[in-house]
Design a protein around this motif. Structure first.
Motif, PDB file in Angstrom:
ATOM      1  N   SER A 281     -19.106  35.675  15.470  1.00  0.00           N
ATOM      2  CA  SER A 281     -18.667  36.604  14.433  1.00  0.00           C
ATOM      3  C   SER A 281     -19.839  36.900  13.510  1.00  0.00           C
ATOM      4  CB  SER A 281     -17.506  36.008  13.631  1.00  0.00           C
ATOM      5  OG  SER A 281     -17.113  36.880  12.582  1.00  0.00           O
TER       6      SER A 281
ATOM      7  N   VAL B 125     -19.383  30.621  15.530  1.00  0.00           N
ATOM      8  CA  VAL B 125     -18.445  30.217  14.480  1.00  0.00           C
ATOM      9  C   VAL B 125     -17.465  29.185  15.024  1.00  0.00           C
ATOM     10  CG1 VAL B 125     -16.585  31.023  12.972  1.00  0.00           C
ATOM     11  CG2 VAL B 125     -18.638  32.407  13.256  1.00  0.00           C
ATOM     12  N   TYR B 126     -17.151  28.193  14.186  1.00  0.00           N
ATOM     13  CA  TYR B 126     -16.150  27.173  14.513  1.00  0.00           C
ATOM     14  C   TYR B 126     -15.169  27.063  13.355  1.00  0.00           C
ATOM     15  CZ  TYR B 126     -14.084  22.500  14.667  1.00  0.00           C
ATOM     16  OH  TYR B 126     -13.203  21.452  14.639  1.00  0.00           O
ATOM     17  N   CYS B 127     -13.880  27.035  13.665  1.00  0.00           N
ATOM     18  CA  CYS B 127     -12.877  26.860  12.614  1.00  0.00           C
ATOM     19  C   CYS B 127     -11.776  25.939  13.116  1.00  0.00           C
ATOM     20  CB  CYS B 127     -12.296  28.201  12.164  1.00  0.00           C
ATOM     21  SG  CYS B 127     -11.333  29.064  13.413  1.00  0.00           S
ATOM     22  N   ASN B 128     -11.081  25.314  12.165  1.00  0.00           N
ATOM     23  CA  ASN B 128      -9.979  24.430  12.508  1.00  0.00           C
ATOM     24  C   ASN B 128      -9.074  24.258  11.296  1.00  0.00           C
ATOM     25  OD1 ASN B 128      -8.403  22.588  14.050  1.00  0.00           O
ATOM     26  ND2 ASN B 128     -10.269  21.893  15.088  1.00  0.00           N
TER      27      ASN B 128
ATOM     28  N   ARG C 180     -10.879  25.494   7.537  1.00  0.00           N
ATOM     29  CA  ARG C 180     -12.314  25.520   7.273  1.00  0.00           C
ATOM     30  C   ARG C 180     -13.028  26.280   8.389  1.00  0.00           C
ATOM     31  NH1 ARG C 180     -10.587  20.524   5.409  1.00  0.00           N
ATOM     32  NH2 ARG C 180     -11.137  20.097   3.229  1.00  0.00           N
ATOM     33  N   VAL C 181     -13.964  27.115   7.987  1.00  0.00           N
ATOM     34  CA  VAL C 181     -14.735  27.925   8.932  1.00  0.00           C
ATOM     35  C   VAL C 181     -16.217  27.644   8.712  1.00  0.00           C
ATOM     36  CG1 VAL C 181     -15.269  30.251   9.744  1.00  0.00           C
ATOM     37  CG2 VAL C 181     -12.970  29.726   8.888  1.00  0.00           C
ATOM     38  N   TRP C 182     -16.892  27.213   9.767  1.00  0.00           N
ATOM     39  CA  TRP C 182     -18.332  26.976   9.717  1.00  0.00           C
ATOM     40  C   TRP C 182     -19.050  27.979  10.616  1.00  0.00           C
ATOM     41  CZ3 TRP C 182     -14.960  22.787   9.828  1.00  0.00           C
ATOM     42  CH2 TRP C 182     -15.111  21.814   8.827  1.00  0.00           C
ATOM     43  N   ARG C 183     -20.288  28.264  10.283  1.00  0.00           N
ATOM     44  CA  ARG C 183     -21.129  29.057  11.168  1.00  0.00           C
ATOM     45  C   ARG C 183     -22.387  28.262  11.498  1.00  0.00           C
ATOM     46  NH1 ARG C 183     -23.145  33.977   7.181  1.00  0.00           N
ATOM     47  NH2 ARG C 183     -24.430  32.737   5.764  1.00  0.00           N
TER      48      ARG C 183
ATOM     49  N   SER D  88     -18.554  28.274   5.568  1.00  0.00           N
ATOM     50  CA  SER D  88     -18.463  29.631   5.044  1.00  0.00           C
ATOM     51  C   SER D  88     -17.170  29.878   4.280  1.00  0.00           C
ATOM     52  CB  SER D  88     -18.578  30.652   6.187  1.00  0.00           C
ATOM     53  OG  SER D  88     -19.842  30.569   6.805  1.00  0.00           O
ATOM     54  N   TRP D  89     -16.067  29.304   4.781  1.00  0.00           N
ATOM     55  CA  TRP D  89     -14.774  29.516   4.126  1.00  0.00           C
ATOM     56  C   TRP D  89     -13.995  28.213   4.105  1.00  0.00           C
ATOM     57  CZ3 TRP D  89     -13.600  34.014   1.745  1.00  0.00           C
ATOM     58  CH2 TRP D  89     -14.329  35.155   2.109  1.00  0.00           C
TER      59      TRP D  89
END
Length: 341
Positions: A284, A289-292, A305-308, A322-323
């Protein structure tokens, strides 16, 4: 340079550039065939830079594989407006007309507007093509010189083999080259990988042996995520977890070397016990991107949580949060924290 119209009006080149740059990519591709002047304008660096400046906020022009139980849509698309689609992208794949009748067609990978396609003839012979489904331009990829069609079929039966790698070389938003990557590991648990790499620039295959710093379990080798000439795989470091806990990356255009970096997921330690879903990754806005979803406390609060991925080096700062979205109830978002730097 000026373009004369049938009504004898003169259309300055500057005006023509501004008009063409606001058309869909599909239309622009057709306009290259109008005349030599238009082709020269569209192919020049100034036009490409101007087009990108107008559409820099638009979504990517890449495709992505979509799962559909009815098998009616095998590929999804980002940036439909930029391409000017009137039908689903899957319908353009089904229009693919190879040089011989086929009994099977599979999309293996999509990146930067290119699709890696696998087909089987009526006799069961395998074929690979790379192309643009909208422009209906396809190039057949030859087998490595040391492999026959029978050898390829045997390789496909090996769970330690993956033939779905595709990476691109981009210049000013245009794919100017690509590489097809086949990956083979010696065993399910191994620190050695063999890459068979086909380059569009040379038309040749090369074989490259690389190593990881530690042995990994390659149970999810079948899926790779391409971005900026780099392939990313999911891997596990031990048998204590059925989920992936590392990302393995290799750069096929900028001198990847003889070692594959392995990057731990950012939630391995701090959020391991509260994670709710198996790990996966996507792309993205130019990042992996990784989210969980995580259980925040015993009161039922949850967080998303969203990481890049900002670096392929193995260190704690490889991932950037990131979020961080927190919820008091399962169905209501009540707090949004933008921690993007």
């Amino acid at each position: 340079m000026e373009k004369k119209q049938k009504n004898n009006l003169v259309l300055p080149e500057e005006a023509l550039v501004k008009i063409l740059a606001r058309c869909s990519l599909r239309s622009i591709a057709r306009f290259r065939s109008v005349c030599k002047e238009w082709k020269s304008i569209i192919d020049c660096d100034f036009f490409r830079d101007f087009y990108e400046s107008l559409n820099s906020s638009s979504s990517s022009v890449s495709w992505s594989i979509m799962d559909n139980k009815n098998k009616t849509e095998i590929v999804g698309q980002y940036g439909c407006k930029r391409w000017g689609l009137t039908n689903s992208l899957g319908s353009y794949i089904t229009r693919y007309n190879p040089e011989t009748k086929v009994r099977k067609t599979s999309v293996l990978c999509c990146t930067d507007g290119l699709v890696l396609l696998y087909t089987e003839t009526m006799e069961g012979a395998p074929m690979y093509h790379v192309g643009n489904p909208l422009l209906q331009q396809w190039v057949r990829i030859p087998f490595p010189p040391h492999l026959s069609g029978y050898d390829v079929v045997r390789l496909q039966e090996d769970e330690n083999f993956n033939d779905s790698g595709l990476v691109t070389k981009m210049e000013k938003g245009v794919a100017v080259g690509y590489k097809v990557v086949w990956t083979l590991v010696s065993d399910v648990v191994s620190n050695e990988l063999t890459f068979m790499i086909y380059s569009s620039e040379t038309g040749l295959w090369i074989t490259k042996e690389v190593r990881c710093l530690r042995s990994l379990i390659w149970s999810r080798l079948a899926r790779s995520v391409p971005l900026n000439g780099i392939l990313h795989w999911l891997a596990t470091i031990d048998n204590s977890s059925i989920d992936a806990n590392y990302v393995v990356a290799y750069d096929f255009y900028n001198g990847g070397g003889d070692e594959c970096p392995i990057i731990p997921f950012p939630d391995i330690q701090q959020f391991q016990a509260t994670r709710r879903f198996k790990r996966t990754m996507t792309t993205s806005a130019g990042f992996v991107v990784y989210c969980n979803v995580y259980s925040e406390n015993n009161a039922g609060e949850r967080g998303i949580r969203v990481w890049r991925l900002v670096s392929t080096n193995e260190h704690p700062n490889s991932w950037q949060l990131s979020w961080n979205v927190k919820t008091k109830e399962r169905s209501a978002l009540v707090k949004l924290e933008d921690t993007q730097v």
